[in-house]
Design a protein around this motif. Sequence first.
Motif, PDB file in Angstrom:
ATOM      1  N   SER A   1       0.822  -1.204   0.000  1.00 48.23           N
ATOM      2  CA  SER A   1       0.000   0.000   0.000  1.00 48.23           C
ATOM      3  C   SER A   1       0.861   1.262   0.000  1.00 48.23           C
ATOM      4  CB  SER A   1      -0.920  -0.004   1.218  1.00 48.23           C
ATOM      5  OG  SER A   1      -0.133  -0.124   2.381  1.00 48.23           O
ATOM      6  N   LYS A   2       2.038   1.169   0.584  1.00 47.87           N
ATOM      7  CA  LYS A   2       2.930   2.335   0.611  1.00 47.87           C
ATOM      8  C   LYS A   2       4.291   1.893   0.114  1.00 47.87           C
ATOM      9  CE  LYS A   2       1.616   5.768   3.941  1.00 47.87           C
ATOM     10  NZ  LYS A   2       2.194   6.692   4.892  1.00 47.87           N
ATOM     11  N   THR A   3       4.941   2.739  -0.672  1.00 50.89           N
ATOM     12  CA  THR A   3       6.260   2.352  -1.149  1.00 50.89           C
ATOM     13  C   THR A   3       7.266   2.500  -0.011  1.00 50.89           C
ATOM     14  OG1 THR A   3       6.833   4.573  -1.830  1.00 50.89           O
ATOM     15  CG2 THR A   3       5.731   3.187  -3.466  1.00 50.89           C
TER      16      THR A   3
ATOM     17  N   SER B   1      10.527   5.686   4.335  1.00 49.28           N
ATOM     18  CA  SER B   1      11.795   6.292   4.744  1.00 49.28           C
ATOM     19  C   SER B   1      12.476   6.860   3.502  1.00 49.28           C
ATOM     20  CB  SER B   1      12.685   5.245   5.421  1.00 49.28           C
ATOM     21  OG  SER B   1      13.917   5.806   5.749  1.00 49.28           O
ATOM     22  N   ALA B   2      12.329   8.163   3.333  1.00 49.57           N
ATOM     23  CA  ALA B   2      12.892   8.805   2.137  1.00 49.57           C
ATOM     24  C   ALA B   2      14.401   8.623   2.105  1.00 49.57           C
ATOM     25  CB  ALA B   2      12.531  10.279   2.156  1.00 49.57           C
ATOM     26  N   SER B   3      14.958   8.593   0.928  1.00 52.96           N
ATOM     27  CA  SER B   3      16.406   8.465   0.686  1.00 52.96           C
ATOM     28  C   SER B   3      16.949   7.064   0.938  1.00 52.96           C
ATOM     29  CB  SER B   3      17.246   9.432   1.523  1.00 52.96           C
ATOM     30  OG  SER B   3      16.693  10.680   1.559  1.00 52.96           O
ATOM     31  N   LEU B   4      16.073   6.110   1.279  1.00 55.44           N
ATOM     32  CA  LEU B   4      16.562   4.754   1.521  1.00 55.44           C
ATOM     33  C   LEU B   4      17.024   4.107   0.213  1.00 55.44           C
ATOM     34  CD1 LEU B   4      16.737   2.854   3.994  1.00 55.44           C
ATOM     35  CD2 LEU B   4      14.622   1.837   3.244  1.00 55.44           C
ATOM     36  N   LEU B   5      16.294   4.424  -0.858  1.00 56.71           N
ATOM     37  CA  LEU B   5      16.655   3.876  -2.162  1.00 56.71           C
ATOM     38  C   LEU B   5      17.574   4.850  -2.884  1.00 56.71           C
ATOM     39  CD1 LEU B   5      13.143   2.612  -3.334  1.00 56.71           C
ATOM     40  CD2 LEU B   5      14.783   1.492  -1.843  1.00 56.71           C
TER      41      LEU B   5
ATOM     42  N   THR C   1      -4.725 -11.226   1.033  1.00 55.97           N
ATOM     43  CA  THR C   1      -3.306 -10.946   0.915  1.00 55.97           C
ATOM     44  C   THR C   1      -2.503 -12.173   1.345  1.00 55.97           C
ATOM     45  OG1 THR C   1      -1.489  -9.580   1.647  1.00 55.97           O
ATOM     46  CG2 THR C   1      -3.281  -9.882   3.217  1.00 55.97           C
ATOM     47  N   THR C   2      -1.334 -12.367   0.722  1.00 53.45           N
ATOM     48  CA  THR C   2      -0.462 -13.467   1.158  1.00 53.45           C
ATOM     49  C   THR C   2       0.498 -12.981   2.242  1.00 53.45           C
ATOM     50  OG1 THR C   2       1.057 -12.914  -0.585  1.00 53.45           O
ATOM     51  CG2 THR C   2      -0.486 -14.702  -1.023  1.00 53.45           C
ATOM     52  N   GLN C   3       0.490 -11.687   2.482  1.00 56.12           N
ATOM     53  CA  GLN C   3       1.371 -11.170   3.532  1.00 56.12           C
ATOM     54  C   GLN C   3       0.723 -11.447   4.889  1.00 56.12           C
ATOM     55  OE1 GLN C   3       4.215 -10.269   2.786  1.00 56.12           O
ATOM     56  NE2 GLN C   3       4.224  -9.350   0.780  1.00 56.12           N
ATOM     57  N   PRO C   4       1.486 -11.944   5.847  1.00 57.13           N
ATOM     58  CA  PRO C   4       0.902 -12.225   7.153  1.00 57.13           C
ATOM     59  C   PRO C   4       0.417 -10.949   7.844  1.00 57.13           C
ATOM     60  CG  PRO C   4       3.269 -12.585   7.147  1.00 57.13           C
ATOM     61  CD  PRO C   4       2.894 -12.226   5.765  1.00 57.13           C
TER      62      PRO C   4
ATOM     63  N   GLN D   1       8.743   2.391  11.814  1.00 49.12           N
ATOM     64  CA  GLN D   1       7.380   2.255  11.282  1.00 49.12           C
ATOM     65  C   GLN D   1       6.911   0.797  11.298  1.00 49.12           C
ATOM     66  OE1 GLN D   1       6.013   4.906   8.510  1.00 49.12           O
ATOM     67  NE2 GLN D   1       7.995   5.872   8.102  1.00 49.12           N
ATOM     68  N   HIS D   2       7.716  -0.054  11.901  1.00 51.41           N
ATOM     69  CA  HIS D   2       7.365  -1.480  11.948  1.00 51.41           C
ATOM     70  C   HIS D   2       6.000  -1.751  12.592  1.00 51.41           C
ATOM     71  CE1 HIS D   2       7.678  -5.654  13.637  1.00 51.41           C
ATOM     72  NE2 HIS D   2       7.907  -5.879  12.367  1.00 51.41           N
ATOM     73  N   PRO D   3       5.667  -1.084  13.696  1.00 53.22           N
ATOM     74  CA  PRO D   3       4.360  -1.386  14.296  1.00 53.22           C
ATOM     75  C   PRO D   3       3.191  -1.142  13.331  1.00 53.22           C
ATOM     76  CG  PRO D   3       5.723  -0.132  15.816  1.00 53.22           C
ATOM     77  CD  PRO D   3       6.453  -0.146  14.503  1.00 53.22           C
ATOM     78  N   LYS D   4       3.315  -0.146  12.445  1.00 52.64           N
ATOM     79  CA  LYS D   4       2.221   0.181  11.521  1.00 52.64           C
ATOM     80  C   LYS D   4       2.291  -0.614  10.224  1.00 52.64           C
ATOM     81  CE  LYS D   4       0.339   4.844  11.935  1.00 52.64           C
ATOM     82  NZ  LYS D   4       0.465   6.188  11.394  1.00 52.64           N
ATOM     83  N   HIS D   5       3.497  -0.745   9.699  1.00 60.54           N
ATOM     84  CA  HIS D   5       3.668  -1.374   8.383  1.00 60.54           C
ATOM     85  C   HIS D   5       4.630  -2.559   8.507  1.00 60.54           C
ATOM     86  CE1 HIS D   5       1.685   2.096   6.550  1.00 60.54           C
ATOM     87  NE2 HIS D   5       2.447   2.849   7.323  1.00 60.54           N
ATOM     88  N   SER D   6       4.258  -3.500   9.359  1.00 60.51           N
ATOM     89  CA  SER D   6       5.211  -4.564   9.687  1.00 60.51           C
ATOM     90  C   SER D   6       5.663  -5.361   8.462  1.00 60.51           C
ATOM     91  CB  SER D   6       4.627  -5.504  10.738  1.00 60.51           C
ATOM     92  OG  SER D   6       3.475  -6.123  10.239  1.00 60.51           O
ATOM     93  N   SER D   7       4.721  -5.765   7.609  1.00 56.95           N
ATOM     94  CA  SER D   7       5.129  -6.644   6.506  1.00 56.95           C
ATOM     95  C   SER D   7       6.030  -5.914   5.514  1.00 56.95           C
ATOM     96  CB  SER D   7       3.918  -7.254   5.814  1.00 56.95           C
ATOM     97  OG  SER D   7       3.233  -6.266   5.122  1.00 56.95           O
ATOM     98  N   GLN D   8       5.799  -4.616   5.320  1.00 61.67           N
ATOM     99  CA  GLN D   8       6.651  -3.874   4.390  1.00 61.67           C
ATOM    100  C   GLN D   8       8.070  -3.718   4.933  1.00 61.67           C
ATOM    101  OE1 GLN D   8       3.137  -1.495   4.023  1.00 61.67           O
ATOM    102  NE2 GLN D   8       4.178  -0.426   2.367  1.00 61.67           N
TER     103      GLN D   8
END
Lengths: 411, 312
Positions: free
Chosen positions: A229-231, A236-240, A330-333, A381-388
């Motif tokens: 849902s979110k890239t 986290s900007a500048s990670l890529l 979704t296949t993501q847990p 941001q793990h608590p909110k977007h753990s699978s990403q």
Amino acid sequence: MLNTNTITFKGKLTNKQILIEQLDLDKEATITVLIESAYQQWGALFNQHLAGDYIIVLPLAERQLLVCLSPFSSHQLFYRADDNGFFLSDNLSCFSQGATVNTLSINQLLTGRTLYQGNHLFDGVSMLTNGQCQIWQFSPRLELVSDHTLTLQQKLNSASNQSSEPLVDNIANETFIPTQAFNQLPTLARILTEPVSALWQLNFLQQVQQHTQPDLHCQQPPIIMQGVSKTINSLSASLLKRPLMRRQSALTQINSVLYDQFQRELDDWYEPNTLDFKTWLYLSYELGVQWAQKRLIAQHYDKAIDFGFCDSAKIKHWLNQAPVEQQSLTTQPVNPLFSLSDDSIVNIFDAMQRLMYHGYKPVTEKLFNIVPPISAKLIKQHPKHSSQVESFCCLSLTLDHLARHANWSLI
Amino acid sequence: MEKLTFLARDGEMLAYDDYQLGNDRPIVIFLHGSTYNARRYANLAKKLNGDNYGACLLNWRGHGGSQGRVGSVDYIGQLEDDLADFIHHLKTVTHQDLIITGHSAGAIICLRYINKYGCNDIAGVSFIAPAINGPLETVRYPHASASWQYRLSYFRASKPVLPVPPNILQYAPSLNSLAFFGAKLLPFLRHRTILTFPASERMAKLEGRVLNYSYNLMLSCDINDYPAAFNKITVPTLLLCGANDEVVHPQLLSTIFNWHLPPSIVKEIIELENVNHIQVNNAAVKLVPLWLNRHFASSTEQTVSESETVAC
């Protein structure tokens, strides 16, 4: 590598008796005779008539070679055709050593999608799609003389399995053991010959490991994989770094090409349907890759695996039966697989941040900016977007591992 | 067994206990753990001899019968240079394969050797309870200062650091932090004691142990970039550790095995239940010869039989 001078059939044919009758062959006809006769009868579209889960490599007259996959297949075929010749394999690992990684494919994995036609992990290595049939001419020069891929409609209406007793799914939902998961990632990445990008892969690995029987019967209906849902960059900007950022427009282009293909197929569809783009994409490309990855994992642990839904009639029934919303699981847990409080030596988040100090060889160094202040922002941001977050950690770590040990480079 | 010496590159005579047999089988070069010396590991050498493997138990400089400054080294990295000199020395007198093995800090010297010199001159390596204490994540019982070190490294709060169990604390060396940072900043302080191992002075004297280590010596038997060093291994490798090890984190060897050792090499990991950092040596007496038999005995025998065939 597969031998291109002899006929190769891998997998299973499930309508042999029907084919024997249709082709008027001897009851004891071998698979070789059957395949050759089917090709003579129906030409390059012959895989529409052969039910099952298979790959076929068939040398033809005048230095030609036919390669094809069944309409729904859990097998894969990879090839490289260049000045050095034509190389064919059913396992990507044959092309892995010293390979050049396609940046676009990493972008695709980061969005939670599988890699499919036209965009594979290694530069110069292509993959056949389910239902695709190619004919190559070897001399006087190497060229592709015929390339035909069945549309989803053709696949759904292709020959189906002869009736047989349905097998009971014996891949139970074993308990996931997070403490072991971290150290299983490198093995998993090497089995798949690609970075671990979806957490179901890890789940399935543990299911196979804990399984005691030699034969696995996977009767699970297709589960459509959701994109993220979110890239990662928005988390986290500048990670890529630039090579990945630059290719994001190319990814959009691929999607629009696929969407055009979907629209064209839909225009030719002669039955009423409620097919959406996501489902079409999944059934046309992603489902086969998912099955193939499950097959690789099972094979690594010396287990045979079959897929109950690897059959046109069953897929068609599944598609017609359930509303699209119900299929789009979704296949993501839902729950996080990894914990921030794991010991640092087996903590996937710490390990990802340590890439900067250790590992961190050419490929990952050029793609990611894993300096602690930036990567820490992502982890928070793990608590909110753990699978990403977890998927990114798995991907960056396993990409680094594979690149380091198989000597990968970037274009 | 003979007590022999060899000449290191700086002119010091370094001692080793020589258990060579004069056959064609590989020779194990063994490096003792910190504070100890070769004498403590005689059982392993005897067992190796019993299985027809030669052994050389090397004394670090300043330890056992070796010359050199007691409790310090001239520069960080001198111990792996000494090992390289010893391997060179053995290569001039024997054609046999050489396997390097070390316990605790001795294993780290083996690793540092590989990191610097590669694996061209060795045929195998075994690490017995390798004590990697430099990085934050490898330590079994983090120091109280680990919390702020963690925050500096990862820009996040760490989970609470639990107090070290008292029974572990009584064997743990004590680091003089002030002296450590002083030595880090001022090179002329790098031969002064910064690390002290707890033991009875009298017993230590009887056993010939060295209880005080300088900055140079402490950092010579530690390694920070351990993943890169393990990446460089190209020979058969054994990782051996006890589950109750007080120094090595229980997941460290598994992480090294899965993530850092190249997938292409022949590698084994053995974790022993109810065994601690010192007890693992008793287990090594049994397990190292077995590992050698699995990976080196057959090749030697095969070579012999092949040469016999040729001779016929």
